[in-house]
Enzyme design. Structure first.
Site, PDB file in Angstrom:
ATOM      1  CE1 TYR A   1     -10.788  -4.209  -6.395  1.00  0.00           C
ATOM      2  CE2 TYR A   1     -12.464  -2.492  -6.460  1.00  0.00           C
ATOM      3  CZ  TYR A   1     -12.117  -3.821  -6.346  1.00  0.00           C
ATOM      4  OH  TYR A   1     -13.099  -4.781  -6.207  1.00  0.00           O
TER       5      TYR A   1
ATOM      6  CG  PHE B   1      -8.337 -10.304 -12.687  1.00  0.00           C
ATOM      7  CD1 PHE B   1      -7.124  -9.862 -13.192  1.00  0.00           C
ATOM      8  CD2 PHE B   1      -9.510  -9.795 -13.235  1.00  0.00           C
ATOM      9  CE1 PHE B   1      -7.084  -8.918 -14.222  1.00  0.00           C
ATOM     10  CE2 PHE B   1      -9.476  -8.856 -14.264  1.00  0.00           C
ATOM     11  CZ  PHE B   1      -8.262  -8.419 -14.756  1.00  0.00           C
ATOM     12  CD  GLU B   2     -13.060  -8.223  -6.764  1.00  0.00           C
ATOM     13  OE1 GLU B   2     -14.111  -8.811  -6.452  1.00  0.00           O
ATOM     14  OE2 GLU B   2     -12.519  -7.357  -6.047  1.00  0.00           O
ATOM     15  CB  ILE B   3     -10.329  -4.234 -13.282  1.00  0.00           C
ATOM     16  CG1 ILE B   3      -8.945  -4.882 -13.401  1.00  0.00           C
ATOM     17  CG2 ILE B   3     -10.247  -2.753 -13.657  1.00  0.00           C
ATOM     18  CD1 ILE B   3      -8.351  -4.841 -14.792  1.00  0.00           C
TER      19      ILE B   3
END
Length: 409
Positions: A213, A298-300
């Protein structure tokens, strides 16, 4: 008496009269010859129609090759590579927690991500809300995203006080935090949001089919083109958690978080990686918390990180301690501490070269060649990524044993 005017010979007169016409006819003749030559030198067969599906892999492949021309310093020292685009997509989605009233704060965020990245890859987008989305919200977002837009309602049990929380005690805490002027100190909804992002978003049924995600929030901006598939990048480089900015937490919001974490470590030693990144969150071997965390707007990341037995046990332990409501524990320090304890250092990735803004802070690549290659529109003078004191990117590089870019002073 004026001299008698000499008469031009008849032949010369005719040449002069028709000279302009001869010149125009000559130009036309040459043009026709060129047209015939270039037409016959090409294929005599009519061009076949090219469908968007045929064009997309070629475009994506070209973008992947372009992105390999230059690497940000951070990517070089992190020893990562950009994968070629084979036209296949990862099991991934963008995910956004939003309310109906956030619609027009979110449209710019979605457009930034689509224009800078997703228009080339068409990943899905999952929107979550504690109440049903309005028809307007769904219509606008469906029109904006290039993948499939999905809209989910959060179960009540994931957005409410658990039965072990003393409501009177929680109310007193909120009142005291309000008096102490702690940001969101008296907010109930903010606490539900932090608890939900910590322990439940990855359990929503709409996310069951995904492995990766990218968290996107309202009011964010992307300053640079992303010329590669970030999800394929994470998978092929064996990364589990990616970030851009890292900052310090407000200590008054988490007075007992680290003590609770240390108790968890004693009770669940099997979950702690021997080779971990605890030195990012602690300067003294785990005795105290230095407040550093990855800014989680913000995270991937890998959803399997949060689905793991280690993280499930950690969240349940924190949840039962009541710190989401008796204090104001945020999901950012919880995600960061958990990742630092449960992942190996090589499983993290610092996303340099993207350029990012969330209200309050700007990240802009410090290297000019990278800004030019990625068509960045940010001012590097406004970058806070490498700031000292409140910001923690230097701490991350120190914990990883990495060298900072020469442009950083």
């Amino acid at each position: 008496m004026q001299p008698k005017k000499k008469l031009m010979p008849k032949s010369a007169f005719l040449v002069k009269k028709y000279e302009r016409h001869f010149r125009m006819m000559f130009i036309a003749f040459v043009t026709v010859l060129c047209f015939v030559f270039f037409t016959r030198s090409g294929s005599s067969e009519p061009a076949a129609a090219v469908t968007p599906k045929e064009v997309e892999p070629a475009v994506s492949h070209a973008l992947a090759e372009k992105s390999q021309l230059l690497k940000p310093h951070a990517d070089i020292v992190q020893n990562v590579f950009y994968p070629e685009d084979d036209g296949k997509r990862e099991n991934a989605t963008m995910v956004t927690l939003a309310r109906n009233k956030d619609l027009y704060s979110l449209v710019t965020s979605v457009r930034h991500v689509e224009d800078r990245f997703n228009k080339n890859y068409h990943y899905d987008w999952v929107f979550l809300n504690d109440e049903p989305f309005s028809e307007e919200f769904k219509a606008v977002m469906t029109a904006l995203v290039s993948g499939t837009a999905k809209f989910g309602v959060i179960p009540t049990e994931h957005w409410s006080f658990p039965d072990w929380i003393d409501q009177d005690k929680a109310a007193q805490v909120r009142q005291q935090m309000k008096e102490d002027e702690i940001i969101y100190g008296d907010s109930i909804s903010y606490r539900h949001m932090c608890r939900y992002e910590s322990g439940f978003f990855w359990r929503h049924e709409l996310l069951n089919d995904y492995a990766w995600y990218w968290r996107v929030e309202p009011d964010i901006e992307l300053f640079c083109d992303i010329n590669y598939d970030v999800f394929k990048f994470m998978k092929q480089n064996n990364k589990k958690y990616g970030f851009i900015l890292s900052v310090s937490e407000y200590e008054k919001t988490i007075p007992t978080l680290w003590e609770t974490t240390k108790n968890f470590k004693k009770e669940f030693p099997q979950h702690i990686k021997k080779n971990n990144l605890e030195s990012f969150v602690s300067d003294d071997g785990g005795k105290t918390y230095n407040m550093c965390h990855f800014w989680s707007n913000f995270e991937i990341a890998s959803l399997d990180l949060w689905r793991s037995p280690a993280y499930r046990d950690y969240f349940d332990y924190l949840d039962k301690a009541g710190g989401f409501f008796y204090e104001r524990w945020g999901d950012a320090p919880i995600h960061s501490i958990a990742a630092a304890l449960f992942l190996e250092p090589e499983e993290f990735h610092f996303f340099d070269g993207i350029g990012y803004y969330h209200p309050g802070f700007t990240s802009c690549p410090v290297e000019e060649p990278i800004r030019l290659q990625n068509k960045c529109v940010c001012n590097p003078a406004k970058d806070v990524t490498w700031g000292k004191g409140y910001f923690c990117t230097r701490q991350y590089f120190k914990a990883r044993g990495l060298k900072v870019p020469k442009e950083v002073r």
